[in-house]
Write an enzyme that holds these catalytic residues in place. Structure first.
Site, PDB file in Angstrom:
ATOM      1  N   ASP A  32      -5.767  -3.745  -2.676  1.00 42.74           N
ATOM      2  CA  ASP A  32      -4.856  -3.355  -1.596  1.00 42.74           C
ATOM      3  C   ASP A  32      -4.212  -4.571  -0.918  1.00 42.74           C
ATOM      4  O   ASP A  32      -4.902  -5.463  -0.428  1.00 42.74           O
ATOM      5  CB  ASP A  32      -5.647  -2.546  -0.563  1.00 42.74           C
ATOM      6  CG  ASP A  32      -4.760  -1.803   0.427  1.00 42.74           C
ATOM      7  OD1 ASP A  32      -3.712  -2.352   0.815  1.00 42.74           O
ATOM      8  OD2 ASP A  32      -5.113  -0.677   0.798  1.00 42.74           O
TER       9      ASP A  32
ATOM     10  N   SER B 160       0.848  -1.198   0.000  1.00 42.90           N
ATOM     11  CA  SER B 160       0.000   0.000   0.000  1.00 42.90           C
ATOM     12  C   SER B 160       0.884   1.249   0.000  1.00 42.90           C
ATOM     13  O   SER B 160       1.790   1.358  -0.812  1.00 42.90           O
ATOM     14  CB  SER B 160      -0.962  -0.051   1.183  1.00 42.90           C
ATOM     15  OG  SER B 160      -2.047   0.815   1.008  1.00 42.90           O
TER      16      SER B 160
END
Length: 324
Positions: free
Chosen positions: A171, A43
């Protein structure tokens, strides 16, 4: 064959706007002359890692802190209401996201001088979650913009990204927010793995050592002297009146529990050293206020300063880190 020189791996976890804290910590680390041999990110940690992987050193770390000081970074992480309104209309289309990932892609294109992850000066592994197979995927090659956009594609906010493997990815923090296990899989027996977990609810908190651990106690916060007059740390959880905020809040809690279980075994490995968290900076009196959540971009400068200072104190507190 001569002796193998131990390598240094940096593991950069996700945390949204807390990436500023991580950037400050990196500045303190690299100002010591630390040589970085491999980077592993998820991320926003993957974005920081990709920026550094071009030329990890004090100058590049200083430029990273400048980037996080720029208000434009905040607009990438938390778009204004006009952008949200456009996103709401766009999200009604199949496969679209509430937010547009093009600002993030432009940021990456402007600051990461490579088209493919494999072109970077230092090996980089970026973690995503394969939406089709429900498992963590680690990418060492692939289009930089696509892979980083996928690693940051928080479900409900950004659309999934189809990568060259043919699968949709989102993600990486869903299943592997701090990819320390992946780093250990790559590390040799004498390597060291330095972990920078910038989550507001850190999953690498160690009982009795870290101020973020539910059973935190004692005068130290990850090796840094704590202020005895400070209130106990309670991780902020972003909340708001909208349904999306409720979904994100629930997602954050569930992700934290899952990630904590995933990294628990790796933290006992003697090659791993966990650097101070946001919670430790708070316990040491280095933050006047805590962010309201991972999308609170208003305190970037304070987080940068706190990350740098708490890491500098950690380095001077007699840690086992042997620099070369």
């Amino acid at each position: 064959m001569g002796p193998v020189t131990p390598r240094t791996h940096l593991v950069l976890g996700g945390g949204g706007a807390m990436g500023a804290f991580q950037a400050g910590a990196l500045r303190a680390l690299l100002d010591t002359g630390l040589a970085v041999d491999a980077l592993h990110g998820t991320s926003v940690g993957a974005v920081n890692a990709a920026f550094l992987a071009a030329a990890p050193g004090p100058d590049r770390a200083a430029r990273l802190t400048e980037l996080w000081s720029d208000p434009a970074m905040g607009r990438v992480l938390r778009p204004g209401w006009p952008a949200r309104a456009r996103g709401l209309a766009r999200s009604l289309r199949r496969g679209a996201g509430f937010l547009d990932d093009r600002p993030l892609r432009r940021l990456v294109a402007d600051h990461v001088p490579a088209h493919d992850l494999g072109e970077l000066a230092v090996p980089l592994s970026v973690t995503t979650t394969c939406l089709d197979c429900g498992a963590a995927a680690r990418h060492r090659t692939g289009p930089v913009g696509d892979v980083l956009a996928a690693s940051c594609a928080l479900p409900g906010l950004f659309a999934p990204v189809r990568l060259p493997d043919g699968h949709l990815h989102v993600d990486g923090g869903i299943v592997d927010g701090v990819p320390v296990a992946g780093a250990l899989a790559d590390a040799g027996p004498d390597d060291r793995v330095l972990v920078l977990d910038c989550g507001l609810a850190p999953v690498t908190a160690v009982e009795g050592r870290c101020a973020a651990h539910p059973r935190a106690a004692g005068p130290l916060a990850c090796g840094v002297p704590a202020d005895p007059d400070r209130d106990p740390y309670v991780a902020p959880v972003e909340a708001g009146p909208g349904a999306l905020d409720t979904v994100l809040q629930a997602f954050t809690v569930a992700r934290t529990v899952a990630n904590r279980a995933a990294v628990a075994g790796a933290l006992a490995d003697p090659r791993v050293q966990v650097l101070p968290h946001v919670a430790d900076a708070w316990a040491a009196g280095l933050l006047d206020r805590l962010p309201t959540g991972p999308r609170d971009t208003g305190g970037a400068r304070a987080l940068l300063a706190a990350g740098r200072e708490v890491t500098a104190r950690w380095l001077s507190a007699g840690t086992e880190l042997a620099l070369r």
